[in-house]
Design a protein around this motif. Structure first.
Motif, PDB file in Angstrom:
ATOM      1  N   PRO A 285       0.820  -1.217   0.000  1.00  0.00           N
ATOM      2  CA  PRO A 285       0.000   0.000   0.000  1.00  0.00           C
ATOM      3  C   PRO A 285       0.851   1.263   0.000  1.00  0.00           C
ATOM      4  O   PRO A 285       0.338   2.355  -0.221  1.00  0.00           O
ATOM      5  CB  PRO A 285      -0.805  -0.119   1.290  1.00  0.00           C
ATOM      6  CG  PRO A 285      -0.035  -1.057   2.147  1.00  0.00           C
ATOM      7  CD  PRO A 285       0.693  -1.983   1.230  1.00  0.00           C
ATOM      8  N   VAL A 286       2.122   1.126   0.219  1.00  0.00           N
ATOM      9  CA  VAL A 286       2.967   2.317   0.294  1.00  0.00           C
ATOM     10  C   VAL A 286       3.725   2.542  -1.020  1.00  0.00           C
ATOM     11  O   VAL A 286       3.655   3.602  -1.626  1.00  0.00           O
ATOM     12  CB  VAL A 286       3.977   2.196   1.461  1.00  0.00           C
ATOM     13  CG1 VAL A 286       4.894   3.404   1.477  1.00  0.00           C
ATOM     14  CG2 VAL A 286       3.228   2.067   2.775  1.00  0.00           C
ATOM     15  N   CYS A 287       4.457   1.524  -1.462  1.00  0.00           N
ATOM     16  CA  CYS A 287       5.300   1.747  -2.634  1.00  0.00           C
ATOM     17  C   CYS A 287       4.862   0.920  -3.834  1.00  0.00           C
ATOM     18  O   CYS A 287       5.529   0.914  -4.867  1.00  0.00           O
ATOM     19  CB  CYS A 287       6.755   1.435  -2.307  1.00  0.00           C
ATOM     20  SG  CYS A 287       7.071  -0.320  -2.085  1.00  0.00           S
ATOM     21  N   ASN A 288       3.748   0.226  -3.674  1.00  0.00           N
ATOM     22  CA  ASN A 288       3.165  -0.543  -4.776  1.00  0.00           C
ATOM     23  C   ASN A 288       3.975  -1.749  -5.227  1.00  0.00           C
ATOM     24  O   ASN A 288       3.688  -2.326  -6.263  1.00  0.00           O
ATOM     25  CB  ASN A 288       2.905   0.350  -5.995  1.00  0.00           C
ATOM     26  CG  ASN A 288       1.849   1.383  -5.685  1.00  0.00           C
ATOM     27  OD1 ASN A 288       0.968   1.123  -4.858  1.00  0.00           O
ATOM     28  ND2 ASN A 288       1.939   2.542  -6.301  1.00  0.00           N
TER      29      ASN A 288
ATOM     30  N   VAL B 286       7.910   5.963   5.561  1.00  0.00           N
ATOM     31  CA  VAL B 286       6.567   5.766   4.989  1.00  0.00           C
ATOM     32  C   VAL B 286       6.006   4.389   5.305  1.00  0.00           C
ATOM     33  O   VAL B 286       4.836   4.251   5.675  1.00  0.00           O
ATOM     34  CB  VAL B 286       6.566   5.983   3.453  1.00  0.00           C
ATOM     35  CG1 VAL B 286       6.009   7.340   3.139  1.00  0.00           C
ATOM     36  CG2 VAL B 286       7.927   5.774   2.842  1.00  0.00           C
ATOM     37  N   HIS B 287       6.875   3.392   5.175  1.00  0.00           N
ATOM     38  CA  HIS B 287       6.402   2.044   5.489  1.00  0.00           C
ATOM     39  C   HIS B 287       6.071   1.914   6.973  1.00  0.00           C
ATOM     40  O   HIS B 287       5.069   1.320   7.346  1.00  0.00           O
ATOM     41  CB  HIS B 287       7.445   0.999   5.086  1.00  0.00           C
ATOM     42  CG  HIS B 287       7.505   0.741   3.600  1.00  0.00           C
ATOM     43  ND1 HIS B 287       8.235   1.527   2.748  1.00  0.00           N
ATOM     44  CD2 HIS B 287       6.904  -0.196   2.821  1.00  0.00           C
ATOM     45  CE1 HIS B 287       8.091   1.088   1.509  1.00  0.00           C
ATOM     46  NE2 HIS B 287       7.286   0.041   1.518  1.00  0.00           N
ATOM     47  N   ARG B 288       6.952   2.494   7.789  1.00  0.00           N
ATOM     48  CA  ARG B 288       6.707   2.413   9.237  1.00  0.00           C
ATOM     49  C   ARG B 288       5.416   3.096   9.614  1.00  0.00           C
ATOM     50  O   ARG B 288       4.630   2.583  10.401  1.00  0.00           O
ATOM     51  CB  ARG B 288       7.868   3.073   9.986  1.00  0.00           C
ATOM     52  CG  ARG B 288       9.083   2.214  10.137  1.00  0.00           C
ATOM     53  CD  ARG B 288       9.922   2.657  11.319  1.00  0.00           C
ATOM     54  NE  ARG B 288      10.196   4.089  11.297  1.00  0.00           N
ATOM     55  CZ  ARG B 288      11.281   4.637  10.726  1.00  0.00           C
ATOM     56  NH1 ARG B 288      12.178   3.864  10.144  1.00  0.00           N
ATOM     57  NH2 ARG B 288      11.466   5.939  10.746  1.00  0.00           N
TER      58      ARG B 288
HETATM   59 ZN   LIG Z   1       6.575  -1.079  -0.023  1.00  0.00          ZN
END
Ligand SMILES: [Zn+2]
Ligand code: FES
Ligand code: FES
Lengths: 159, 761, 73
Positions: free
Chosen positions: C6-9, C30-32
């Motif tokens: 959901p963050v970096c696709n 962002v992932h965290r």
């Molecule tokens: Zn990712």
């Protein structure tokens, strides 16, 4: 207050004025200019600064220069006779008893002093003789082999 | 093999006479006219803000010429991972914050060391101590103090390596083990401490003499930190009193000497004290290791899962590579079809951990070889047998990672088995432990972002036939200059005494990444060989023309004799040919250039060497004290170029790696290293040193010069594991954290006794 | 069946567990943040992950991803 130090280094007489706190190793390296003698710890625990003082191995970082007054000091530069290396020096070469070489002058002086005192040491006595010297490169065994070869008479003293 | 005339011969190191007479000049011995002496003030706090530094009192001291702080620098941050700016995180002279006890905050130049030392006491630094964290397990907690701006949870970097389907494979295993280990730190303890003489001239150029493993790295890092052209910086290294991984990053002695010299345009010499060497230089990376290993009943290992968290200390340094390599070498030297590694490097307020001989592999080998012995016992299989069953073989591909060409692991196992059999029944409380390993011959990764070839060399033949080799490699005592001179002499067909080496001087030598990751013999060697071959080609062309030989004949040079290959008696003297050839070329010396850069050789290294070690110990069950009796190593490193050198590497590695297993440690209290002296840091001295035997196995590495590969660093890997396994064989206790001290063995024996009593009841 | 970060696709066509490994492994802010916004504590998942085997630290996150990150092929 500087005081006069009279002593011999490798047979050569010197008269030098030194501070009371100056160490023998400092005089040898900085004033006499013999940089073969090294320093690895300056606290008497690595042996890199070993020289012979009246035939005995001493750690020159733990001897005040003035204590050497009236003595004869031999450093690694004093081992060769002219262009002839000493038996131990030649044995060190043949047996690969050095790598970086930083401990080597101290090792040579400790083992030279050992053989002066006890020309026929056992293997254990050789190990004891260099136990005050740290070598981080060789693992000591090549040094023990070199000294052993000299003890066995494989290297003759240069005349 | 034996038609080599130089390679494989027992020779004196080419700098041997300098070393046994004390005439070799180290940086430690360099004295220049008008030279000053520097000292560095270091933080007593593990973590603190610098509020104010007042240097006025120090500057007033008679004999003090300059005092500098972080404000006198450009405020740049150095790092060896130059392609990743966020990993360049070390200012060296801190401006706003200190991150470990020993971080540098100011430096002084004075007329002598005593005056400089005195001046340090006159510098007033106002700190605001910050909460600090020392254990990586604590440092990743949400409420842990943040050591670097913006790096949350203090996670510096993480690494993942995976192949196969690990989860599925574990389901097919008959037996699975999960074990935890802890690997300790270790100090390099080079006998020559870090030192530098930096001389900045009025012409804007900087010359530096320094004890280093890579003059080129130091030159380039200086250029970054001082914002200079690298060609205006000359870094020279004549003799280096040991490196072992500690001397290829810009260090505080080098940087502070340069900053001071830049201010004064006078040479400044800084030699770190032994205490600084222990507390303020880098060290081996401590690691928490979690291992899961699954096997079939017959000992076939199907899957391995590895998890590592390392204590990074204050900065990145080479720690990111150690993290990667420990993960890669955790799979060595076995053919795991399924493998997964997760590694995390965490900042802590302790001295930075980085590269040290073995580079992550001594840790992975200790834990891996301990666990595989436990697995063997669980399954009732002989330790040598389980290694044989799973061991790597020639032409094996580590899935997606690396390709292994030559590999003599199985011959090594055979030799060690023979050795153990020959030893027969052991006396009571003796045990022999086995440990297998593999290691790389130079790294392929280019995070340093060098635009040059990885290795390069220039060979020049002078009018008298004597040969000069110019190479950026560095001889730090490992003997690379001798090995490279032997390679040159062999290729060119001259004798070793005809070759003179110029190395590690960026002013005259082509750039080379230097001495780390066991790269000199293979990479430096290939470059030298290529350069020598180019010279030889010129001589042969000239000879062919001169002798007017039939075009179908091949010419060669051996032992200073240029001749027809098929009719060796027909030839001419090498010396005569050189003279004439140079005349014929209008007086231009004969030159050859060589280089080596690995292309398409996998992700780690172009070649790997292997070995198996057996350590015998004698344990006193009353006290836990034990003695290293004998260490026998079967070892293959391709063609042996310099046998005396290899013996020395092997025995020296046992002193260091045995120390890692046996006694070396850096206990800390609140970030303070408690044993920063040679008297207190216990290392193996001559009386503790075991008997050492070497069983050399013949292999040939197609990628290496004359078939040679790595020969000195990998030997640091097996010993701790072999000792652990030997102690277990002797008295039945397993130690999971290094070093394996008598106290730990004693405690474990007591614990075992207790358990046995309980079981009897 | 595949799963998309959901963050970096980043797409994993293996399992939700594999995607959880990716997200914790990346571990950047962002992932965290995304993980924390689901009520987890990233650092706790990480600590669990260090000290246990079989991806214990990933499992609870994988359950969430199973629901939220699945994409039909
Ligand atoms: Zn990712
Ligand atoms: S310098 Fe004297 S013993 Fe180390
Ligand atoms: S040869 Fe390097 S310390 Fe002995």
């Amino acid at each position: 207050m500087k005081k006069e130090l009279k002593f011999k280094v490798n047979g050569q007489p010197y008269e030098i004025f030194v501070k009371p706190k100056t160490l023998l190793v400092e005089v040898l390296r900085d004033l006499v200019g013999l940089t073969g003698t090294k320093r690895g710890c300056s606290s008497s625990s690595c042996g890199a600064c070993t020289v012979m003082l009246d035939g005995m191995a001493v750690k020159s970082c733990s001897v005040l220069a003035l204590q050497a007054n009236g003595t004869e000091v031999v450093t690694v530069e004093g081992l060769a006779k002219g262009n002839e290396l000493s038996p131990l020096q030649r044995a060190f070469l043949d047996h690969g008893s050095y790598q970086c070489g930083f401990c080597t002058p101290g090792m040579l002086m400790s083992s030279t002093a050992l053989l002066t005192e006890n020309p026929r040491p056992t293997k254990l006595e050789i190990k004891e003789g260099i136990d005050g010297n740290i070598c981080r490169c060789t693992g000591y065994n090549a040094i023990v082999r070199a000294v052993t070869a000299v003890v066995k008479g494989e290297y003759k003293e240069a005349k | 093999m034996s038609d080599y005339s130089v390679i494989g011969k027992r020779v004196h190191n080419i700098d041997g006479t300098e070393k046994v007479t004390g005439s070799g000049k180290y940086t430690f011995d360099v004295v220049l006219p008008n030279m000053l002496y520097g000292k560095i003030l270091r933080s007593p706090h593990p973590h603190a803000k610098i509020l104010k530094i007042d240097t006025r009192r120090a500057k007033r001291l008679v004999g003090v010429k300059a005092v500098v702080t972080g404000k006198d620098t450009l405020g740049r941050k150095q790092g060896i991972w130059r392609r990743f700016p966020e990993l360049c995180d070390e200012e060296i002279l801190c401006r706003a914050k200190v991150r470990y006890i020993g971080d540098a905050v100011a430096a002084v130049a004075a007329i002598d060391e005593d005056t400089a030392e005195e001046a340090l006491d006159l510098i007033d630094v106002e700190y605001e101590p910050l909460p600090a964290v020392f254990d990586p397990m604590d440092a990743i907690k949400e409420d842990a103090p943040q050591i670097h701006e913006g790096v949350e949870l203090n996670i510096n970097i993480n690494r993942h390596i995976e192949w196969g389907d690990v989860d599925e494979a574990f389901e097919k295993c008959d037996h699975i083990r999960e074990d935890k280990f802890k690997c300790s730190s270790q100090a390099h303890v080079c006998m020559e401490t870090h030192d530098a003489v930096a001389s900045f001239g009025h012409n804007g150029k900087l010359e530096v003499w320094t004890s280093s493993q890579s003059s080129y790295y130091i030159q380039r890092l200086y250029a970054d930190m001082l914002d200079m052209n690298e060609s205006d910086i000359r870094v020279t290294n004549r003799h280096t009193g040991g490196g072992f991984g500690s001397k290829f990053e810009l260090d505080s002695a080098q940087f502070c000497a340069a900053i001071l010299s830049q201010k004064l345009c006078q040479p400044v010499k800084i030699v770190l004290t032994r205490e600084e060497e222990f507390t303020a230089t880098k060290r081996r990376t401590p690691m928490y290791y979690f291992l899961k290993l699954g096997a079939k009943k017959d000992g076939t290992m199907l899957a391995k899962e590895v998890r590592v968290i390392t204590e990074g200390g204050a900065y990145t340094a080479m720690g990111a590579t150690a993290l990667y390599l420990t993960g890669f070498f955790s799979s060595f030297p076995y053919k795991y079809p399924n493998y997964r590694y997760d590694g995390y490097r965490v900042y802590t307020n302790t001295a930075t951990t980085s590269a040290m001989r073995g580079f992550g592999a001594p840790q992975s080998t200790f834990v891996g070889e301990s666990q595989i012995d436990m697995m063997a016992e669980d399954l009732g299989i002989d330790p040598v047998e389980i290694r044989r069953k799973n061991g790597m073989t020639p032409n094996y591909e580590v899935p997606g990672q690396a390709f292994i060409q030559s590999c003599g692991l199985h011959q090594c196992l055979d030799k060690i088995e023979e050795h153990i059999e020959k030893r027969g029944k052991l006396p009571p409380n003796h045990g022999i432990g086995v440990s297998a390993y593999g290691f790389m011959s130079g790294g392929i990764f280019n995070w340093f972002n060098t635009p040059y070839a990885f290795s390069a060399a220039v060979v020049r033949i002078n009018i008298d036939g004597k040969v000069d080799v110019y190479t950026g490699t560095c001889d730090m005592g490992q003997g690379s200059n001798t090995t490279l001179a032997m390679i040159c002499a062999e290729e060119l067909g001259v004798r070793l005494e005809d070759v003179r080496m110029f190395s590690g001087d960026t002013g005259i030598c082509p750039p080379d990444l230097g001495a780390w990751g066991s790269r000199q013999t293979l990479m430096g060697g290939n470059a030298v060989k290529m350069a020598a071959a180019e010279c030889k080609q010129q001589l042969i062309e000239f000879t062919a023309a001169k002798m007017g030989v039939n075009i179908v004949y091949d010419l060669d040079i051996k032992d200073r004799w240029v001749h027809l290959v098929d009719r060796p008696e027909r030839g001419v003297s090498y010396f005569d040919i050189v003279k004439e050839a140079i005349r014929g070329k209008d007086g231009v010396a004969i030159m050859g250039r060589g280089h080596y850069t690995p292309h398409r050789k996998g992700m780690i290294s172009p070649a790997y060497s292997f070995g198996v070690q057996a350590a015998e110990v004698e344990v006193d069950p009353e006290t836990g004290r034990y003695k290293l009796v004998n260490v026998t190593t079967a070892h293959e490193s391709g063609t042996v170029i310099n046998p005396v050198g290899i013996e020395g590497q092997l025995e020296g590695a046992i002193m260091m790696a045995g120390g890692y297993g046996f006694c070396e440690d850096q206990p800390m209290d609140e970030g303070k290293i408690l044993n920063p002296s040679i008297a207190d840091y216990k290392l193996i001295r001559s009386l503790d040193m075991p008997e050492t035997d070497i069983l050399e196995i013949d292999t040939y590495e197609p990628e290496g010069p004359f078939g040679a590969k790595e020969a000195g660093e990998g030997l640091t890997n097996p010993t701790a594991g072999a000792i652990g396994n030997a102690v277990y064989k002797a008295v039945g206790v397993r130690i999971y954290d290094l070093p394996i001290t008598p106290e730990k063995v004693f405690k474990a024996l007591k614990e075992k006794e207790k358990q046995q009593k309980k079981a009897k009841k | 069946m595949s799963y998309q970060c959901p963050v970096c696709n980043k797409v994993s066509n293996k399992s939700a567990l594999d995607l959880a490994r990716h997200m914790i492994g990346r571990g950047d802010k962002v992932h965290r943040d995304w993980i924390n916004s689901k009520g987890f504590k990233y650092s706790e998942l990480l600590a669990l992950q260090f000290s246990s085997f079989g991806g214990e630290g990933f499992k609870s996150l994988a359950e969430v991803l199973e629901k939220e990150a699945k994409v039909k092929d």
